[in-house]
Design an enzyme around this catalytic site. Structure first.
Site, PDB file in Angstrom:
ATOM      1  N   SER A  21       6.217  -7.018  -0.630  1.00 31.39           N
ATOM      2  CA  SER A  21       7.366  -6.120  -0.649  1.00 31.39           C
ATOM      3  C   SER A  21       8.201  -6.230   0.627  1.00 31.39           C
ATOM      4  O   SER A  21       8.586  -7.322   0.998  1.00 31.39           O
ATOM      5  CB  SER A  21       6.866  -4.696  -0.905  1.00 31.39           C
TER       6      SER A  21
ATOM      7  N   HIS B  38       4.614  -3.323  -9.282  1.00 28.04           N
ATOM      8  CA  HIS B  38       4.811  -3.644  -7.874  1.00 28.04           C
ATOM      9  C   HIS B  38       3.524  -3.402  -7.084  1.00 28.04           C
ATOM     10  O   HIS B  38       3.186  -2.258  -6.783  1.00 28.04           O
ATOM     11  CB  HIS B  38       5.933  -2.735  -7.363  1.00 28.04           C
TER      12      HIS B  38
HETATM   13  C1  GTR Z   1      11.300  -0.172  -1.679  1.00 28.37           C
HETATM   14  C2  GTR Z   1      12.425  -1.035  -1.210  1.00 28.37           C
HETATM   15  C3  GTR Z   1      12.117  -2.467  -1.481  1.00 28.37           C
HETATM   16  C4  GTR Z   1      10.698  -2.840  -1.095  1.00 28.37           C
HETATM   17  C5  GTR Z   1       9.709  -1.733  -1.285  1.00 28.37           C
HETATM   18  C6  GTR Z   1       8.379  -1.829  -0.530  1.00 28.37           C
HETATM   19  O1  GTR Z   1      11.550   1.164  -1.529  1.00 28.37           O
HETATM   20  O2  GTR Z   1      13.582  -0.629  -1.908  1.00 28.37           O
HETATM   21  O3  GTR Z   1      13.075  -3.280  -0.827  1.00 28.37           O
HETATM   22  O4  GTR Z   1      10.653  -3.317   0.208  1.00 28.37           O
HETATM   23  O5  GTR Z   1      10.203  -0.511  -0.917  1.00 28.37           O
HETATM   24  O6  GTR Z   1       8.309  -2.276   0.617  1.00 28.37           O
HETATM   25  O7  GTR Z   1       7.397  -1.369  -1.107  1.00 28.37           O
END
Ligand code: GTR
Length: 334
Positions: free
Chosen positions: A196, A318
């Site tokens: 991420s 995610h």
């Molecule tokens: C989210 C962000 C993403 C990603 C994610 C993370 O809120 O919008 O760009 O980096 O976090 O790091 O889990």
């Protein structure tokens, strides 16, 4: 794993992508100027103290080492507490390569906290790698108005001349400095891996630090592996609104103007050649735009020799799962 997407650029109704840049140095300069900022030179590992060691943890699958490191910067010292797992038998005579990975919520959380499922240490040891991690907040706070300063305040440059993502990337390189001093680790063949926002940092670190033989981006999305010019998921307006501290302030002027951005992320991936890069996506991770990540890989592929760039997309959302680790390590070992 076979990518399920058959799509390639050009995409109907979408703009052309900017051409690949001539070499890594040009990519670093362009992306520093437009997105991440310029990382100042400096930051020297001085003291490295082994503060604790437990052998044979995880039912004998690993030896666990805790270190306290002092990094000398122009305006003061940065202190890092690292956690290293070594395959049993790794020694100065028989060193193993290392995966360097920042963590989100503390070293201990990688062992038995809520994040532990993201850290399949025993399987990674069995694949022949050491893992070294540090809490990313020890490098630079993840806060537009931090209560405590991070490494960006330890250099003579304006702290806003490099964003927090660049600071975390700098930290990955310092972690590799630390790893190189640990008996049992061979810094050759090192992997920078991140999930991420820390996947964005891993890409930026891998690009700038040629000691990383392989860079692995997991669900890094916008400003990571996915194309700005492929709509879907997070865009420049959303990311600069919520995370203004991640990038140089001038990046926000491209909010809603993706097509005017001088760069796109396939160029960043291609800049890693002739070293290797692996991009991992998740089908249900719409915010990171898995198709945009795949299309970036396809557009970057001409820069690489056979098997220089790899990709998978797995079911689910995610997250950084054992499957992601093992597919990335299988790629690294090919
Ligand atoms: C989210 C962000 C993403 C990603 C994610 C993370 O809120 O919008 O760009 O980096 O976090 O790091 O889990």
């Amino acid at each position: 794993m076979k990518p399920p997407h058959q799509a390639v650029w050009p995409q109907p109704n979408l703009p052309a992508l900017p051409p690949l840049l001539p070499g890594t140095a040009e990519v670093v300069e362009e992306f520093a100027r437009v997105i991440y900022g310029h990382t100042p030179p400096g930051g020297e590992l001085t003291t490295l103290e082994l503060t604790a060691r437990e052998d044979g943890v995880l039912d004998g699958a690993a030896d666990r080492l805790h270190h306290h490191a002092v990094i000398n910067c122009p305006l003061g010292d940065l202190e890092l507490d690292t956690l290293t797992h070594l395959p049993p038998g790794a020694s100065a005579q028989h060193p193993v390569p290392v995966v360097v990975v920042l963590n989100f919520s503390g070293n201990d959380e990688t062992i038995d906290g809520q994040q532990a499922h993201r850290w399949p240490y025993a399987k990674v040891m069995a694949a022949g790698y050491a893992v070294l991690t540090v809490d990313y907040r020890q490098i630079e706070p993840d806060d537009p108005n931090p209560s405590a300063p991070g490494v960006r305040s330890l250099f003579l440059t304006d702290p806003e001349s490099w964003g927090a993502v660049a600071a975390w990337a700098w930290g990955l390189s310092r972690c590799l400095d630390i790893a190189a001093r640990i008996p049992g680790i061979d810094p050759a063949g090192a992997i920078a891996l991140g999930h991420s926002r820390l996947g964005k940092a891993a890409l930026w670190a891998g690009l700038q630090d040629e000691r990383f033989a392989v860079t692995v981006s997991n669900d890094s999305g916008c400003c990571g592996a996915s194309l700005f010019r492929h709509p879907g998921g997070e865009d420049i307006a959303a990311i600069t609104e919520r995370f203004p501290h991640w990038f140089v302030p001038s990046f926000a002027k491209y909010a809603g103007k993706e097509n005017e951005l001088p760069v796109d992320q396939h160029q960043l991936l291609a800049g890693l050649a002739p070293r290797r890069v692996y991009v991992a996506s998740a089908e249900d991770d719409a915010w990171a735009d898995p198709l945009g990540e795949y299309l970036a890989v396809v557009a970057a592929a001409p820069a690489f020799a056979d098997d220089g760039i790899g990709y998978h997309v797995r079911p689910g959302g995610h997250d950084l799962l054992e499957e992601d680790w093992l597919l990335a390590l299988a790629f690294a070992q090919r």
